[in-house]
Write a protein that holds these residues in place. Structure first.
Motif, short mmCIF file in Angstrom:
data_model
loop_
_atom_site.label_atom_id
_atom_site.label_comp_id
_atom_site.label_asym_id
_atom_site.label_seq_id
_atom_site.Cartn_x
_atom_site.Cartn_y
_atom_site.Cartn_z
N ASP A 133 1.32 -1.08 0.26
CA ASP A 133 0.07 0.08 -0.18
C ASP A 133 0.50 1.14 0.06
O ASP A 133 2.08 1.40 0.96
N ARG A 151 -8.93 -0.35 -4.56
CA ARG A 151 -9.53 0.31 -3.65
C ARG A 151 -9.04 1.42 -2.84
O ARG A 151 -7.98 1.51 -3.15
N SER A 153 -9.43 3.34 0.43
CA SER A 153 -9.62 3.52 2.69
C SER A 153 -8.69 4.81 2.83
O SER A 153 -8.49 5.46 2.46
N PHE A 155 -8.47 6.55 6.13
CA PHE A 155 -8.29 6.92 7.70
C PHE A 155 -8.53 7.89 8.63
O PHE A 155 -7.38 8.30 8.30
N THR A 184 -12.32 2.45 5.31
CA THR A 184 -11.91 1.55 4.77
C THR A 184 -12.70 1.19 3.81
O THR A 184 -13.65 0.61 3.89
N SER A 185 -11.55 0.38 3.12
CA SER A 185 -12.07 -0.64 2.26
C SER A 185 -13.29 -0.42 0.95
O SER A 185 -14.09 -0.55 0.72
N ASN A 186 -13.14 1.10 1.01
CA ASN A 186 -14.24 1.31 0.01
C ASN A 186 -13.82 1.05 -1.40
O ASN A 186 -12.63 0.84 -1.99
#
Length: 223
Positions: A133, A151, A153, A155, A184-186
């Protein structure tokens, strides 16, 4: 050196003391050709065949033999212990974009301190590059050219509201916070992903394959 800063017109690759592979360092140097090492990472840079333009830190992990091989003018020794070597370098360098590697994937406390530094210095355009990442602090508005399905994310390191478009799951009207809802994890859908936080403190985390998109986005973003 100007006013205590080292200013560069080209992007900077900043090396930390974590895992550094030849392929990763070469990849980043193609995008950020000026090499700066934090403290003992200078030894790793030399081992990979690269000579840092500067070495910044408190120098507590730079061995005497390595130190002797550098022009003293390239060693920026900052002895205070209120900041990490990463933060020292971040504060000392002015560049269009800083790509930091060797700061993630090792000790968790060191990694968290780096994220803390990104948030506390939002004027710095810095992307931390890990094995899988990348992570950067969201500017006032950022537009990312990402392939559908990528992905995305978000935060929060502080309470922040977010307006966003181009994501599968909408965020408009939500308040994000480290003690509450996170993003997260969109996933990206059609069109650019546009993210507008209403305050500082939002980290954007993307797959490493999105590095060029992230560089382009923060290069053109408003501070």
């Amino acid at each position: 050196m100007i006013d205590g800063l080292s200013r560069f017109s080209a992007n900077v690759t900043l090396l930390g003391g974590g895992e550094l592979t030849p392929a990763t360092v070469s990849e980043l140097l193609r995008r950020a050709p000026i090499l700066v090492a934090c403290d003992g990472a200078a030894r790793h840079a030399l081992g990979l065949g690269h000579v840092p333009r500067l070495v910044v830190g408190d120098m507590d992990s730079l061995d005497d033999e390595t130190r002797a091989g550098f022009d003293p003018a390239t060693l920026i020794e900052i002895t205070e212990q209120e900041t990490t070597d990463f933060e020292k370098a971040l504060l000392h360098i002015e560049a269009p974009v800083i790509l930091g590697v060797g700061f993630t994937g090792g000790r968790l406390d060191h990694e968290l301190a780096c994220y803390n530094a990104l948030v506390r210095h939002p004027d710095k355009r810095c992307i931390l590059v890990g094995g899988e990442d990348i992570c950067f602090h969201a500017p006032a508005r950022v537009s990312l050219d990402l392939a559908p399905g990528t992905r995305v994310s978000l935060f929060p390191m502080a309470e922040v509201g977010v307006t966003a478009s181009g994501l599968e799951w909408p965020l408009d009207g939500l308040r994000l916070a480290p003690w509450g809802r996170v993003g997260t994890s969109n996933r990206a859908v059609a069109g650019p992903v546009e993210i507008t936080p209403d305050a500082t403190g939002l980290l954007v985390i993307l797959p490493r394959a999105a590095l060029d998109a992230a560089i382009a986005a923060i290069s053109s973003s408003a501070r």
